[in-house]
Design an enzyme around this catalytic site. Structure first.
Site, short mmCIF file in Angstrom:
data_model
loop_
_atom_site.label_atom_id
_atom_site.label_comp_id
_atom_site.label_asym_id
_atom_site.label_seq_id
_atom_site.Cartn_x
_atom_site.Cartn_y
_atom_site.Cartn_z
NE ARG A 88 20.38 -53.63 40.26
CZ ARG A 88 21.60 -54.14 39.75
NH1 ARG A 88 22.88 -53.96 39.86
NH2 ARG A 88 21.28 -54.90 38.51
CD GLU A 91 23.93 -50.32 40.41
OE1 GLU A 91 24.43 -50.22 39.17
OE2 GLU A 91 22.90 -51.07 40.69
CB SER A 114 24.70 -42.98 64.76
OG SER A 114 24.46 -44.40 65.38
#
Length: 147
Positions: A88, A91, A114
């Site tokens: 996920r 994704e 960063s």
């Protein structure tokens, strides 16, 4: 010679056997939960004093503290993850990565966030539609330099 993977396995064993949480291990270390968890999984290093506290608190051999304080290689598989929770996040970056880049650069200029000077927290938030997981990330803005 003990490796980071060996120490991670020992920590998982202690967690299972003793019901210890990542938050409790972070408390032993005196550092933030996400960072300590990452170090215990081999992707960061703990300051030696914190590594000693974790090793002592979990009943690990002294060599484990040495390994926890060693600099990591920060290598990971570059394949698409199949674990649903990790996928996920993959994704999310696939769907929102360009959006995040655009917004970071619109608000900060030509640069990046960063992951070295970085903080992250993970919280479970009650919600009437079903509990939510809140992930907060804060990284220093690093502008690209012209030269």
């Amino acid at each position: 010679m003990m490796t980071k993977a060996d120490v991670t396995d020992m920590i998982y064993e202690k967690k299972r056997a003793g019901g210890v949480t990542w938050a409790q291990i972070a408390e032993m270390a005196g550092l933030q939960e996400v960072f300590v968890t990452s170090a215990c999984l081999g992707m960061n290093s703990l300051p030696r004093e914190s590594a000693d506290k974790v090793a002592t608190g979990l009943g690990l051999p002294q060599e484990a503290a040495v390994v926890l304080a060693e600099y990591p290689k920060k290598m990971f598989e570059m394949t698409v993850p199949t674990d649903p929770c990790i996928y996920r996040f993959y994704e999310i970056v696939g769907v929102y990565g360009e959006t995040l880049k655009e917004l970071i650069q619109e608000k900060g200029g030509d640069g990046i966030m960063s992951a070295i000077d970085f903080d992250m927290t993970v919280e479970k938030i009650p919600n009437e539609k079903g509990d939510r997981i809140e992930v907060k990330m804060s990284g220093k803005f690093l502008p690209y330099k012209s030269w």
